[in-house]
Write a protein that holds these residues in place. Structure first.
Motif, PDB file in Angstrom:
ATOM      1  N   LEU A   1      17.214   4.806  13.656  1.00  0.00           N
ATOM      2  CA  LEU A   1      18.215   4.255  14.559  1.00  0.00           C
ATOM      3  C   LEU A   1      17.530   3.814  15.843  1.00  0.00           C
ATOM      4  CD1 LEU A   1      21.131   6.848  14.246  1.00  0.00           C
ATOM      5  CD2 LEU A   1      20.973   4.591  13.170  1.00  0.00           C
ATOM      6  N   PRO A   2      17.985   2.723  16.452  1.00  0.00           N
ATOM      7  CA  PRO A   2      17.377   2.272  17.707  1.00  0.00           C
ATOM      8  C   PRO A   2      17.729   3.222  18.845  1.00  0.00           C
ATOM      9  CG  PRO A   2      19.346   0.997  17.251  1.00  0.00           C
ATOM     10  CD  PRO A   2      19.116   1.858  16.045  1.00  0.00           C
ATOM     11  N   GLY A   3      16.903   3.178  19.887  1.00  0.00           N
ATOM     12  CA  GLY A   3      17.220   3.944  21.089  1.00  0.00           C
ATOM     13  C   GLY A   3      16.206   5.034  21.367  1.00  0.00           C
ATOM     14  N   ARG A   4      16.409   5.682  22.487  1.00  0.00           N
ATOM     15  CA  ARG A   4      15.532   6.778  22.886  1.00  0.00           C
ATOM     16  C   ARG A   4      16.338   7.828  23.635  1.00  0.00           C
ATOM     17  NH1 ARG A   4      10.927   4.448  26.395  1.00  0.00           N
ATOM     18  NH2 ARG A   4      10.781   3.163  24.526  1.00  0.00           N
TER      19      ARG A   4
ATOM     20  N   ILE B   1      25.351   5.051  23.652  1.00  0.00           N
ATOM     21  CA  ILE B   1      24.823   5.976  22.655  1.00  0.00           C
ATOM     22  C   ILE B   1      24.676   5.227  21.336  1.00  0.00           C
ATOM     23  CG2 ILE B   1      25.283   8.069  21.326  1.00  0.00           C
ATOM     24  CD1 ILE B   1      26.688   9.197  23.795  1.00  0.00           C
ATOM     25  N   SER B   2      23.443   5.136  20.872  1.00  0.00           N
ATOM     26  CA  SER B   2      23.154   4.385  19.652  1.00  0.00           C
ATOM     27  C   SER B   2      22.913   5.290  18.449  1.00  0.00           C
ATOM     28  CB  SER B   2      21.923   3.493  19.869  1.00  0.00           C
ATOM     29  OG  SER B   2      20.800   4.275  20.261  1.00  0.00           O
ATOM     30  N   GLY B   3      22.842   6.590  18.677  1.00  0.00           N
ATOM     31  CA  GLY B   3      22.618   7.495  17.567  1.00  0.00           C
ATOM     32  C   GLY B   3      22.930   8.934  17.936  1.00  0.00           C
ATOM     33  N   VAL B   4      23.568   9.633  17.010  1.00  0.00           N
ATOM     34  CA  VAL B   4      23.763  11.083  17.113  1.00  0.00           C
ATOM     35  C   VAL B   4      23.011  11.683  15.932  1.00  0.00           C
ATOM     36  CG1 VAL B   4      25.409  12.981  17.263  1.00  0.00           C
ATOM     37  CG2 VAL B   4      26.062  10.701  18.093  1.00  0.00           C
ATOM     38  N   VAL B   5      22.029  12.510  16.212  1.00  0.00           N
ATOM     39  CA  VAL B   5      21.139  13.006  15.170  1.00  0.00           C
ATOM     40  C   VAL B   5      21.211  14.527  15.075  1.00  0.00           C
ATOM     41  CG1 VAL B   5      19.603  11.021  15.469  1.00  0.00           C
ATOM     42  CG2 VAL B   5      19.146  13.128  16.737  1.00  0.00           C
TER      43      VAL B   5
END
Length: 277
Positions: free
Chosen positions: A81-84, A174-178
């Protein structure tokens, strides 16, 4: 292949295929989680498949190696997923976005495929006075509170480890919840408490309080302070015997937070929760 930052229980690797496609490989390398890796990774994969029908930005499960025979350790391959990470700020916009995503998680209806019942991370064995405690009476109060019966609650779909270290950001969103290995069914306040405690140790108790308020504004404004206190104390005690165990990844990300500062902020958070009205 490259090592990704974070990953307290696991080694996280970024992979790029010959065709340029990117993926993330979780290797469960740390005990005692490695002993339980088959259950943890199977749960994560199942939850990711469930959440593909939601608006929550989650990775897509690609493959599992539960025995570690191929990968060298129990492994879960998932989409990139993109983002940091964004650990350096507790600005209102960040806390509001976190609260909105957490509300969406709690509103997810899994149907008959509910995740397991939540487990307390503050078992009796954790309720031992930490040697670094400055205000021992607060901890005695916390341990006594957890001896009381568990409050009644309405069950909710929980991430169960929701905090800034498990959120990716891209272009201010928010681009991802992991990290879905601990997904459970239980009281929504337990998720809110975990994020608030984490924020308090990162940025001070006010950040945790502002996040809690941001969440509350999005749900029914009524709340029971005794219930709030119980679940928040459960979360705080779950960091014993020492919150220093979660601090090193923060330093790896560039934050200047000492073990003693994290301990002091955890104790301040406990006082705030016990004194809340």
């Amino acid at each position: 292949m490259r090592r990704l930052t974070g990953g307290w229980t696991s080694t996280m690797l970024g992979l790029t295929g010959h065709d340029g496609e990117q993926a993330v490989l979780r290797l469960v390398t740390k005990e005692p989680w490695r002993r339980h890796a088959a259950g943890l990774l199977s749960r994560e994969a199942a939850v990711q498949r469930q959440l593909q029908r939601s608006s929550i930005p989650v990775p897509r499960s690609i493959a599992l190696d539960l025995s570690g025979e191929t990968a060298g350790a129990p492994a879960h391959l998932m989409s990139w997923l993109p983002g940091r990470l964004c650990l350096t700020s507790a600005a209102d916009g960040i806390l509001e976005a976190m609260a909105q995503v957490l509300v969406s998680i709690h509103q997810f209806a899994p149907g008959q495929d509910r995740p397991r019942q939540y487990q307390s991370w503050a078992a009796p064995g954790k309720r031992v006075m930490p040697p670094w405690a400055q205000r021992r009476q607060l901890w005695h109060q916390a341990f006594e509170l957890l001896e009381q019966p568990v409050p009644a609650y309405a069950g909710t779909f929980l991430h169960r480890d929701f905090h800034p270290g498990n959120l990716l950001w891209s272009h201010g969103r928010i681009s991802g919840v992991v990290d879905w290995v601990e997904t459970s069914w239980g009281p929504a306040t337990l998720d809110v408490a975990h994020a608030a405690t984490y924020l308090a140790m990162l940025h001070g108790i006010e950040a945790g309080a502002r996040f809690t308020n941001a969440y509350r504004r999005r749900v029914d404004g009524r709340h029971d302070e005794d219930e709030f206190r119980y679940w928040n104390v459960m979360d705080i005690v779950g960091y014993l015997p020492d919150p220093a165990k979660v601090v090193q990844p923060w330093r790896d990300s560039g934050l200047d937070i000492s073990d003693d500062l994290a301990r002091s902020r955890l104790e301040q958070r406990l006082e705030h929760v016990l004194r809340a009205h």
